[in-house]
Design an enzyme around this catalytic site. Sequence first.
Site, PDB file in Angstrom:
ATOM      1  N   GLU A  44       0.826  -1.210   0.000  1.00  0.00           N
ATOM      2  CA  GLU A  44       0.000   0.000   0.000  1.00  0.00           C
ATOM      3  C   GLU A  44       0.863   1.264   0.000  1.00  0.00           C
ATOM      4  O   GLU A  44       1.841   1.361   0.729  1.00  0.00           O
ATOM      5  CB  GLU A  44      -0.910  -0.004   1.223  1.00  0.00           C
ATOM      6  CG  GLU A  44      -1.882   1.178   1.267  1.00  0.00           C
ATOM      7  CD  GLU A  44      -2.716   1.213   2.541  1.00  0.00           C
ATOM      8  OE1 GLU A  44      -3.751   1.900   2.537  1.00  0.00           O
ATOM      9  OE2 GLU A  44      -2.329   0.552   3.530  1.00  0.00           O
ATOM     10  N   LYS A 117     -10.206   2.450  -2.022  1.00  0.00           N
ATOM     11  CA  LYS A 117     -10.340   1.898  -0.674  1.00  0.00           C
ATOM     12  C   LYS A 117     -11.656   2.343  -0.040  1.00  0.00           C
ATOM     13  O   LYS A 117     -11.964   3.540   0.011  1.00  0.00           O
ATOM     14  CB  LYS A 117      -9.153   2.358   0.164  1.00  0.00           C
ATOM     15  CG  LYS A 117      -9.064   1.753   1.553  1.00  0.00           C
ATOM     16  CD  LYS A 117      -7.747   2.187   2.209  1.00  0.00           C
ATOM     17  CE  LYS A 117      -7.551   1.579   3.583  1.00  0.00           C
ATOM     18  NZ  LYS A 117      -6.238   1.956   4.157  1.00  0.00           N
ATOM     19  N   CYS A 154      -5.765  -2.753   2.408  1.00  0.00           N
ATOM     20  CA  CYS A 154      -5.441  -2.680   3.829  1.00  0.00           C
ATOM     21  C   CYS A 154      -6.643  -2.817   4.761  1.00  0.00           C
ATOM     22  O   CYS A 154      -7.101  -3.927   4.983  1.00  0.00           O
ATOM     23  CB  CYS A 154      -4.663  -1.404   4.114  1.00  0.00           C
ATOM     24  SG  CYS A 154      -3.707  -1.479   5.663  1.00  0.00           S
TER      25      CYS A 154
END
Length: 295
Positions: A44, A117, A154
């Site tokens: 990331e 995300k 993540c």
Amino acid sequence: MSNILKVGIIQQSCSASIEDNKRKLEANIAEVAKQGAQLVVLQELHNSLYFCQVESTDNFDLAEPIPGPSTEFYGEIARQHGIVLVTSLFERRAAGLYHNTAVVFEKDGSIAGKYRKMHIPDDPAYYEKFYFTPGDLGFHPIDTSVGRLGVQVCWDQWYPEGARLMALQGAELLIYPTAIGYESSDTPEEQQRQREAWTTVQRGHAVANGLPVIAVNRTGHEDDPSGQTRGIDFWGSSFVAGPQGELLHRSPINEEENVVVEIDLKRSENVRRWWPFLRDRRIEEFGGLTKRFID
């Protein structure tokens, strides 16, 4: 077509120099491509230090449009090596509107798709809500020449719903670029609990969906520029798990590593025949999952 997919994972530390980080990644990608990797996954926000340890408007200067300079750079690398490449970029969508975005490149260097995300954390040293708007592209796999990729980022990896939605749309792999570590004042016992919980929940996604999982994390210590904490020790431990949660590879905690891992995609078909979780889901009883909490 072979059922064996060779996946390159690159676990590395980052410096304050974006150019140095990109060139280091370029060399590492070349190394795993030389070993036969067909799919390469990066960690990331790999272009820079993890800037979310502090809230500073100056850090928005790190963001760039998609397409933009970084997509041109990584697209050319994908084309040179004939690989599918999963990257993680700080996207400038408009002034005041930014996302944490995974971009997937096809073998010809074109953009196969992107994922913004969805779950944005806000914890000490992880002040991501200051920087990132939650994604608005939904949970949709990205089709590539090596398969249908269920890419998330993540904090998304802690939520089973995203993994399930990817699986229900035919994802063949679940992929998570990651930047996670310990606050260095945590006790060794607490550090171990956190790292094992992180690994376990994602292996659970593999089991529950009958799909391999690829999680690639950064490693190394990064100071907190504000001095309010002792910084983050990113715990590495990048791993590839098979469709029964079996660990096919796990990287060390404190070392950089470039490695190629073979995944037998046929196993997912067999595991789902043995454990037909999708068949037995009581979908008519799951309406409560759309509520924040059931009083």
